[in-house]
Write a protein that holds these residues in place. Sequence first.
Motif, PDB file in Angstrom:
ATOM      1  N   LEU A   4       0.814  -1.220   0.000  1.00 16.42           N
ATOM      2  CA  LEU A   4       0.000   0.000   0.000  1.00 16.42           C
ATOM      3  C   LEU A   4       0.846   1.268   0.000  1.00 16.42           C
ATOM      4  N   GLN A   5       2.009   1.264   0.661  1.00 14.05           N
ATOM      5  CA  GLN A   5       2.862   2.453   0.675  1.00 14.05           C
ATOM      6  C   GLN A   5       3.353   2.780  -0.730  1.00 14.05           C
ATOM      7  N   THR A   6       3.734   1.754  -1.491  1.00 16.62           N
ATOM      8  CA  THR A   6       4.194   1.981  -2.866  1.00 16.62           C
ATOM      9  C   THR A   6       3.064   2.545  -3.720  1.00 16.62           C
ATOM     10  N   VAL A   7       1.858   2.027  -3.548  1.00 16.58           N
ATOM     11  CA  VAL A   7       0.703   2.542  -4.285  1.00 16.58           C
ATOM     12  C   VAL A   7       0.470   4.009  -3.917  1.00 16.58           C
ATOM     13  N   ALA A   8       0.498   4.318  -2.625  1.00 17.67           N
ATOM     14  CA  ALA A   8       0.309   5.701  -2.178  1.00 17.67           C
ATOM     15  C   ALA A   8       1.409   6.603  -2.730  1.00 17.67           C
ATOM     16  N   ASP A   9       2.656   6.131  -2.722  1.00 19.26           N
ATOM     17  CA  ASP A   9       3.771   6.909  -3.271  1.00 19.26           C
ATOM     18  C   ASP A   9       3.548   7.205  -4.749  1.00 19.26           C
ATOM     19  N   ARG A  10       3.175   6.185  -5.500  1.00 16.94           N
ATOM     20  CA  ARG A  10       2.964   6.371  -6.945  1.00 16.94           C
ATOM     21  C   ARG A  10       1.857   7.386  -7.209  1.00 16.94           C
ATOM     22  N   ILE A  11       0.791   7.329  -6.451  1.00 14.72           N
ATOM     23  CA  ILE A  11      -0.314   8.285  -6.645  1.00 14.72           C
ATOM     24  C   ILE A  11       0.174   9.701  -6.349  1.00 14.72           C
ATOM     25  N   GLU A  12       0.879   9.877  -5.229  1.00  9.63           N
ATOM     26  CA  GLU A  12       1.365  11.210  -4.877  1.00  9.63           C
ATOM     27  C   GLU A  12       2.334  11.740  -5.936  1.00  9.63           C
ATOM     28  N   ILE A  13       3.194  10.881  -6.434  1.00 13.61           N
ATOM     29  CA  ILE A  13       4.151  11.291  -7.464  1.00 13.61           C
ATOM     30  C   ILE A  13       3.431  11.637  -8.765  1.00 13.61           C
ATOM     31  N   GLN A  14       2.450  10.831  -9.163  1.00 15.94           N
ATOM     32  CA  GLN A  14       1.763  11.064 -10.435  1.00 15.94           C
ATOM     33  C   GLN A  14       0.940  12.344 -10.440  1.00 15.94           C
ATOM     34  N   VAL A  15       0.677  12.908  -9.279  1.00 15.32           N
ATOM     35  CA  VAL A  15      -0.033  14.188  -9.193  1.00 15.32           C
ATOM     36  C   VAL A  15       0.893  15.356  -9.539  1.00 15.32           C
ATOM     37  N   LEU A  16       2.181  15.219  -9.290  1.00 18.98           N
ATOM     38  CA  LEU A  16       3.118  16.333  -9.457  1.00 18.98           C
ATOM     39  C   LEU A  16       3.119  16.947 -10.860  1.00 18.98           C
ATOM     40  N   PRO A  17       3.198  16.178 -11.954  1.00 25.42           N
ATOM     41  CA  PRO A  17       3.198  16.820 -13.278  1.00 25.42           C
ATOM     42  C   PRO A  17       1.933  17.633 -13.561  1.00 25.42           C
ATOM     43  N   GLY A  18       0.783  17.146 -13.134  1.00 28.47           N
ATOM     44  CA  GLY A  18      -0.447  17.909 -13.319  1.00 28.47           C
ATOM     45  C   GLY A  18      -0.440  19.191 -12.506  1.00 28.47           C
ATOM     46  N   GLU A  19       0.079  19.112 -11.278  1.00 26.50           N
ATOM     47  CA  GLU A  19       0.213  20.308 -10.439  1.00 26.50           C
ATOM     48  C   GLU A  19       1.137  21.330 -11.099  1.00 26.50           C
ATOM     49  N   PHE A  20       2.234  20.855 -11.670  1.00 25.12           N
ATOM     50  CA  PHE A  20       3.192  21.722 -12.352  1.00 25.12           C
ATOM     51  C   PHE A  20       2.506  22.440 -13.509  1.00 25.12           C
ATOM     52  N   SER A  21       1.807  21.690 -14.367  1.00 26.45           N
ATOM     53  CA  SER A  21       1.113  22.302 -15.508  1.00 26.45           C
ATOM     54  C   SER A  21       0.039  23.270 -15.048  1.00 26.45           C
ATOM     55  N   ASP A  22      -0.748  22.877 -14.047  1.00 24.71           N
ATOM     56  CA  ASP A  22      -1.814  23.745 -13.564  1.00 24.71           C
ATOM     57  C   ASP A  22      -1.245  25.030 -12.970  1.00 24.71           C
ATOM     58  N   ALA A  23      -0.217  24.926 -12.170  1.00 25.32           N
ATOM     59  CA  ALA A  23       0.391  26.120 -11.575  1.00 25.32           C
ATOM     60  C   ALA A  23       0.926  27.050 -12.664  1.00 25.32           C
ATOM     61  N   GLY A  24       1.544  26.481 -13.698  1.00 29.04           N
ATOM     62  CA  GLY A  24       2.038  27.306 -14.798  1.00 29.04           C
ATOM     63  C   GLY A  24       0.917  27.983 -15.568  1.00 29.04           C
ATOM     64  N   MET A  25      -0.139  27.230 -15.854  1.00 31.46           N
ATOM     65  CA  MET A  25      -1.279  27.793 -16.588  1.00 31.46           C
ATOM     66  C   MET A  25      -1.977  28.886 -15.777  1.00 31.46           C
TER      67      MET A  25
END
Length: 150
Positions: A4-25
Amino acid sequence: MTDLQTVADRIEIQVLPGEFSDAGMMRDYDRLAALFTEDGVLRIPAADVRFTGPEEIREGIERLRSRWEYFVQTAHPGVVRVDGDSAYGRAYIVEFGRLRDGTSHSNHSLYHDRYRRTPDGWRFTERLYEIRYLDTGALTGAPPEPTRAG
């Protein structure tokens, strides 16, 4: 089976690129910079760009963004590999826009990313931007005129 920790890590990491794009936009450069570790690096070799640390990344992205009349970036999920408190991955990017000098830019690219777990969650330690397709033909569209609510 994945723990479960690996799954949680992957989800948190996969959010970062979208956050980056949204913050830039949204031109939220403080939020964008906060996605990086203190020693984080953002590199765009095709534009001879290298920013190190959140403050330099913040100032650099704001300066680059000011050159655009309009700019659209979308991020699409890629691979993420977690190894303890570090990870790497890729995010696929589609961008287009027109610069204030009248030139246009449309591309399909990817970020090669490295991440680190911090006390505040996962952060980028490096984003390396690679263009895979580029079109500099004139974009004929424009942002819509703002409407007034009646």
